[in-house]
Enzyme design. Structure first.
Site, PDB file in Angstrom:
ATOM      1  N   GLN A 213       0.095   3.001  -2.579  1.00 24.97           N
ATOM      2  CA  GLN A 213       0.039   1.639  -3.107  1.00 24.97           C
ATOM      3  C   GLN A 213      -1.210   1.464  -3.960  1.00 24.97           C
ATOM      4  OE1 GLN A 213      -0.992  -2.171  -1.061  1.00 24.97           O
ATOM      5  NE2 GLN A 213       1.139  -2.725  -1.519  1.00 24.97           N
TER       6      GLN A 213
ATOM      7  N   CYS B 138      -1.270  -9.223  -2.081  1.00 29.15           N
ATOM      8  CA  CYS B 138      -2.463  -9.388  -1.251  1.00 29.15           C
ATOM      9  C   CYS B 138      -3.244 -10.632  -1.663  1.00 29.15           C
ATOM     10  CB  CYS B 138      -3.359  -8.158  -1.359  1.00 29.15           C
ATOM     11  SG  CYS B 138      -4.851  -8.259  -0.339  1.00 29.15           S
TER      12      CYS B 138
ATOM     13  N   LYS C 105       5.444  -4.686  -4.399  1.00 33.32           N
ATOM     14  CA  LYS C 105       5.392  -5.512  -3.196  1.00 33.32           C
ATOM     15  C   LYS C 105       4.836  -6.876  -3.583  1.00 33.32           C
ATOM     16  CE  LYS C 105       4.096  -5.539   1.684  1.00 33.32           C
ATOM     17  NZ  LYS C 105       3.530  -6.870   1.808  1.00 33.32           N
TER      18      LYS C 105
ATOM     19  N   ASN D 216       9.936  -8.371   4.285  1.00 32.22           N
ATOM     20  CA  ASN D 216       8.699  -8.162   5.037  1.00 32.22           C
ATOM     21  C   ASN D 216       8.195  -9.512   5.522  1.00 32.22           C
ATOM     22  OD1 ASN D 216       5.323  -7.842   4.095  1.00 32.22           O
ATOM     23  ND2 ASN D 216       6.159  -6.850   5.900  1.00 32.22           N
ATOM     24  N   GLY D 217       7.481  -9.498   6.641  1.00 33.00           N
ATOM     25  CA  GLY D 217       6.848 -10.719   7.116  1.00 33.00           C
ATOM     26  C   GLY D 217       7.433 -11.229   8.422  1.00 33.00           C
ATOM     27  N   GLY D 218       6.647 -11.174   9.499  1.00 28.76           N
ATOM     28  CA  GLY D 218       7.043 -11.774  10.764  1.00 28.76           C
ATOM     29  C   GLY D 218       8.081 -11.017  11.557  1.00 28.76           C
TER      30      GLY D 218
END
Length: 329
Positions: free
Chosen positions: A66, A96, A136, A208-210
């Site tokens: 990345q 980010c 991303k 993505n996420g949680g």
């Protein structure tokens, strides 16, 4: 060469966590899951000469690099370096929210300049040749209307020749929330990501996420092409990764159980110690392996305290394992 099937489940790039020792451990747990480096800035590689940041062991494959940056020329050169080093994918960070990343005009703040994102991706794709370039992102930042911003970004990404994206299903609030708060406070909008898959069927979209369990990941795969898991894979790797090869990829699991997985790390540990490394540089990534099981507390305590002592060796790992083996007897 990276097979798209590996992207059905991936471990998110996480600063200070997904280093080469973490990736070695995760690869012991799963042969199929796609792994990512920590974010490496293009400037550090091109202007800072920090080429050591590209170091990895081929046994980590499939592993992706990345990159962070906002200069198309620098990102293209950094991409070439990553491809030459042997990475299976090069990913652009557009998600980010940290202050340091914002000050460098990359990460989530790039969502405010989608034309620049497309220019960066196009330059990276041209430099990567046959190696896939991916992105991303978040669903938006601050006061942006995610329902408008996200499809525009994905369309521009596709026009730039990039076909795979990992979407963190939260906004990033660049004003008013810390990076830690940005991981939890903005509400998740899985339905928007699902809608993007329906709207852009030609794109490979990972969510993505949680997502905290492998059960949740399997459920999400009914709606999208892939799932990226971050903190849960790090803090609870036994539950998230140990059976992933079977449940997600239909392949044999590399380890019979968690004890076998811990023992499989001994060669890596010994090689690292022989190179002058410290035990806790490896074992800090293994503390959550037995989470929720009898003996887990003793495992964590023995490993965290013992591995920090001067001269600590693999015997500390064996002593930590005694707690879970004894508790299970």
């Amino acid at each position: 060469m990276l097979k798209t099937q590996h992207a059905r489940l991936s471990v998110a790039p996480m600063m200070d966590w997904t280093d080469r020792h973490c990736r070695a451990f995760h690869r012991v747990l799963s042969r199929q899951v796609l792994l990512y480096t920590e974010m490496v800035t293009a400037a550090a590689l091109i202007r800072g000469g920090a080429r050591h940041l590209l170091d990895f062991d081929t046994r980590e494959h499939p592993v992706a690099l990345q990159l962070g940056g906002s200069d198309p020329a620098e990102l293209a050169e950094a991409t070439r370096m990553g491809v030459d080093r042997g990475y299976a994918e090069v990913n652009l960070n557009v998600g980010c929210p940290s202050d340091r990343v914002q000050s460098g005009s990359f990460g989530a703040i790039l969502m405010e300049t989608p034309v620049l994102v497309a220019d960066c991706l196009r330059a990276m794709a041209d430099a990567a040749g046959s190696v896939p370039v991916t992105m991303k992102s978040r669903i938006g930042v601050d006061e942006q209307e995610a329902e408008q911003v996200l499809p525009d970004l994905l369309a521009r990404m596709g026009d730039a020749g990039v076909r795979r994206v990992q979407i963190h299903a939260r906004k990033a609030w660049l004003q008013g929330l810390s990076p830690k708060e940005n991981r939890d406070i903005p509400p998740l909008d899985y339905s928007l990501v699902h809608a993007m898959k329906a709207r852009f069927p030609e794109l490979h979209i990972s969510i993505n996420g949680g997502i905290a369990t492998l059960d949740e990941a399997v459920e999400q795969l009914k709606h999208v092409d892939g799932v990226m898991i971050g903190r849960a894979a790090y803090h609870d790797p036994g539950n998230v990764l140990l059976s992933a090869d079977s449940r997600v990829f239909g392949q044999p699991c590399p380890q019979a159980d968690r004890v076998a997985a811990a023992m499989a790390m001994v060669p890596h540990i010994k090689a690292h110690l022989a190179d002058g490394g410290k035990l806790n540089q490896v074992t800090r990534h293994m503390l959550g392996l037995f989470g929720g099981l009898p003996g887990a507390r003793g495992w964590r305590r023995t490993l965290s305290e013992g591995a920090a002592k001067p001269g600590a060796g693999a015997d500390v790992l064996h002593a930590a394992l005694d707690h879970v083996v004894t508790a299970a007897a």
